[in-house]
Design a protein around this motif. Sequence first.
Motif, mmCIF file in Angstrom:
data_model
loop_
_atom_site.group_PDB
_atom_site.id
_atom_site.type_symbol
_atom_site.label_atom_id
_atom_site.label_comp_id
_atom_site.label_asym_id
_atom_site.label_seq_id
_atom_site.Cartn_x
_atom_site.Cartn_y
_atom_site.Cartn_z
ATOM 1 N N VAL A 141 4.690 5.779 2.840
ATOM 2 C CA VAL A 141 4.993 5.702 1.730
ATOM 3 C C VAL A 141 5.177 6.524 1.533
ATOM 4 C CG1 VAL A 141 6.278 4.696 -0.318
ATOM 5 C CG2 VAL A 141 5.330 2.948 0.729
ATOM 6 N N ILE A 142 4.181 7.171 1.094
ATOM 7 C CA ILE A 142 3.973 9.169 1.120
ATOM 8 C C ILE A 142 3.599 9.360 2.325
ATOM 9 C CG2 ILE A 142 2.267 10.486 -0.147
ATOM 10 C CD1 ILE A 142 1.857 9.328 -3.098
ATOM 11 N N GLY A 143 3.998 10.307 2.429
ATOM 12 C CA GLY A 143 3.398 10.968 4.399
ATOM 13 C C GLY A 143 0.773 10.874 4.523
ATOM 14 N N GLY A 144 1.073 10.987 5.278
ATOM 15 C CA GLY A 144 -0.582 11.613 5.996
ATOM 16 C C GLY A 144 -1.037 12.766 5.064
ATOM 17 N N SER A 145 0.147 13.618 5.879
ATOM 18 C CA SER A 145 -0.675 14.993 4.957
ATOM 19 C C SER A 145 -0.520 15.830 3.031
ATOM 20 C CB SER A 145 0.076 16.375 5.563
ATOM 21 O OG SER A 145 1.445 15.830 5.889
ATOM 22 N N LEU A 146 0.479 14.849 3.180
ATOM 23 C CA LEU A 146 0.798 14.763 2.078
ATOM 24 C C LEU A 146 -0.229 14.057 0.388
ATOM 25 C CD1 LEU A 146 3.835 14.522 0.651
ATOM 26 C CD2 LEU A 146 2.898 16.062 1.112
ATOM 27 N N LEU A 147 -0.770 12.893 1.162
ATOM 28 C CA LEU A 147 -2.107 12.026 0.787
ATOM 29 C C LEU A 147 -3.223 12.438 1.440
ATOM 30 C CD1 LEU A 147 -0.957 8.086 1.940
ATOM 31 C CD2 LEU A 147 -1.421 9.237 -0.693
ATOM 32 N N SER A 148 -3.626 12.926 1.798
ATOM 33 C CA SER A 148 -4.718 14.257 2.412
ATOM 34 C C SER A 148 -5.093 15.016 1.296
ATOM 35 C CB SER A 148 -5.027 14.915 3.951
ATOM 36 O OG SER A 148 -5.292 13.412 4.594
ATOM 37 N N GLY A 196 1.166 -1.084 -0.126
ATOM 38 C CA GLY A 196 -0.329 -0.144 -0.423
ATOM 39 C C GLY A 196 0.698 1.549 0.061
ATOM 40 N N ILE A 197 -0.034 2.520 -0.527
ATOM 41 C CA ILE A 197 1.290 3.411 -0.152
ATOM 42 C C ILE A 197 1.052 5.042 0.867
ATOM 43 C CG2 ILE A 197 -0.542 5.430 -1.037
ATOM 44 C CD1 ILE A 197 2.405 4.342 -2.878
ATOM 45 N N ASP A 198 -0.295 4.037 1.735
ATOM 46 C CA ASP A 198 0.039 5.149 2.991
ATOM 47 C C ASP A 198 1.285 4.436 3.805
ATOM 48 O OD1 ASP A 198 -3.424 5.999 3.850
ATOM 49 O OD2 ASP A 198 -2.703 4.101 2.023
#
Length: 530
Positions: free
Chosen positions: A247-254, A243-245
Motif C-alpha cells: 500500500v506504501i511503496g517499498g522505497s518509501l517504507l525503507s 498489511g501496509i507493505d
Amino acid sequence: MKKDMKKDERKKKRGIHTGVNGAIIASIIAFLLTITIGGTVLLSIGKKKNLDILSDDGYDTQSVEETKITRLPLLGNIVGDSADNAEISRSANETTGNSSRVPGATKIDADELGGKSTTDLGLSHKNTADGTDLSNDDADIAKADNKDGESKADRSDGEVNGSESEDLNQGDNQDLNNDGSDQNDVAASEINESSGETAISGGNWEYSITPANSEYVSLAFAGDILFDPGYAIMNKIRQNGGGIDGVIGGSLLSYMRNADIMVVNNEFPYSYGGTPTEGKTFTFRAEPSSAVLLNQMGVDVATLANNHAYDYGQTALLDTLTTLDNVGVARIGAGANLDEASRPVYYNADNGIKIAIIAATEIERLDNPDTKGATDSSPGVFRCLDITKLVSRIKEAKSKGAYVIVCIHWGTESKEEIDWWQQKQAPEIADAGADLIVGAHPHILQKIGYVNGVPVVYSLGNFLFSSKELETGLLRVNIYKDGKTGLQFIPAMQSGCTVSEATGEKKTAILNHMRAMSSGVSIDDDGNVN
C-alpha cells in the motif's frame, strides 16, 4: 295561473342550475387545493432528500441527506467498482475560518466492506525493513536497516507493556461494553469528577536513541494519513491482507523505517467509543487495532494537533492517547489537559544531539471550534491561533539546548498559495527559536521556503488519505552535530489508495512543480534543498 306556474318552474330550474354550478366550482376548488398542498409536501420532501452539492465546477448531481449538511459537503458515497476512481470536489471556504473541511477521503459504503474489521483480516505487527535498496546515492542521507525489531528508540522513560500491546494488536474484544468500547480504554478516559479535572495520561515525553550515523540524527516526515474503516484507504489495506507493505511503496517504507525518528500527521482518533461531533460534515474514527499500522510504517511520533483528532469527542480523544501509548508511538499536539497537549517530545541522541518536536494547530479559526482546544482542566488539542503558549514552549525547549521542530496544522485546503495566517505565524515561530517548521492541513503540496533563516515546509499534503491521484512527498531531514540541517524532498504519488515514490517523468514533474512554487530555494534532481 298558468303564468304563475311557469314562473315557479323557471325559478326551480334556475335553482337547480345554481346548485349544480356551485357543486362544480366547489369540486374544482377542492381539487386545486389538493394539488397545491400535495405539491408543497412533495417539494419539501424532495428538498429534504435531494440537495445539489456545489463543487468547484458548478453543481454536482449527487444527493445527500439534509441532516448531514450543516456545512457544505463535497464528498459522496462511492459504491461498487468506482471507489478507486472517485474524483473529490474541493472548496476554498477555509479562507474565512470556516471549520468545514474537505478531507479528500473517499468514502466506502459499509456493505462493500463486508462487515470485516482490521482484526478480521489479521493486521500484524511488522517493524522490520523490507530490504528495498534506497534509491538515493548520497551517503549522508542513506541509512542502514534498523534491526531492533521492537522500536527505533530506547525508551528512557518506561517501556511499552508487551502483553497490553499484544492484546491491542490482536483486537481482543471480549471485554467490550455494550456501546462497543473497550472497558480498559474507557477507564483510561475517566474524568476526575470530584476535582473537575482530567488527570494527565501516561505518555512518554523523552527518549534516548542511538542514531544510525554518529554525525547526525535522521528524521522523516509524512503528511496526512487516514485509517477510518469506512473509507477507501482501509478498504485497500483489507484487500492487501491487512498489511501496509504494497500500500506504501517499498522505497518509501525503507526511508520511513530507517529514519532515526519518523513523524506522521495522524488525522483521526482511535476508539470504539465517543459520539460524532454534531453538525460536522466529516467525522473520522479508526479502530484501535489499526494503530499497529503505524508500527509497520516505522512511525515514532504521531501529531494529533489537527481538526479531526476530536471528531468523536473527549472520550475518543483520550482513547487515542492510550492507544498510541500501547503501541509505543509518541503523541504530541493533544492531551488530557493543556500542559500535556502542548508538551514537546524530546529525543536525546548518544552523539550529543537533542531534538524537541512540538505540534500545534491554528485551524478552525473560530471562537468556538468543533475541535476543542485543551484547557488547564479539560482534554483537547493544542491550539495556537493565539500563539503565546506555542512561543513559550519553543523558548522552553530551546533553553534546554534542543534543536526545535514545530509541526503546525495551518493553511487553506486545496490552495497552493500561502494564506495570511501562515505568513503571520511563520516568522513568529521562527523568531521564538524554532529550527524547522513542517506544515499540514491543505491536503496538497505547498512551497518550501526560508523565514529568517529557518526552513519552512509549508505543507506535505496527503500521504495516504484517499484514492485520488495526487502529488505528495516524504521529507527527509538530517540534523548534524554542528547544528546544520540537511533537507531532502522525496517526490511521491498517491493514487488508487496507495502511495509510492515517483520516478521518471512523474518525479521530474513533481520536482519542477516544487521549484516553481518555492522561489528563492534550490531543489536539485535528487530533491536536496538549499
